[in-house]
Design a protein around this motif. Structure first.
Motif, short mmCIF file in Angstrom:
data_model
loop_
_atom_site.label_atom_id
_atom_site.label_comp_id
_atom_site.label_asym_id
_atom_site.label_seq_id
_atom_site.Cartn_x
_atom_site.Cartn_y
_atom_site.Cartn_z
N ALA A 22 49.93 136.41 33.69
CA ALA A 22 50.96 135.41 33.43
C ALA A 22 50.31 134.05 33.23
O ALA A 22 49.40 133.67 33.96
CB ALA A 22 51.94 135.36 34.60
N SER A 24 51.34 129.91 31.62
CA SER A 24 52.35 129.01 31.07
C SER A 24 51.94 128.57 29.67
O SER A 24 50.79 128.17 29.45
CB SER A 24 52.50 127.78 31.97
N ARG A 30 56.58 131.56 30.13
CA ARG A 30 55.50 132.19 30.90
C ARG A 30 55.46 133.69 30.58
O ARG A 30 56.14 134.48 31.20
CB ARG A 30 55.75 131.95 32.39
#
Length: 52
Positions: A22, A24, A30
């Protein structure tokens, strides 16, 4: 599921793998890419709540 990090953790529990952790991404959200225990690949995305 509202949280990408939780989705990644739950995918790994039964033996899945993480292909892209994950992260951003500005203006997107995300995303994360994973692989199930039998090789199925999938992705999740928590959209940017600002919508920009």
């Amino acid at each position: 599921m509202d949280d990408t990090d939780t989705a990644v953790a739950r995918a790994v529990e039964p033996g899945g793998g993480v292909r892209m952790p994950a992260a951003s991404v500005a203006g997107v959200g995300r995303p994360a890419r994973m692989e199930g225990p039998y090789g199925a690949r999938f992705a999740v995305l928590r959209g940017d709540p600002r919508g920009t």
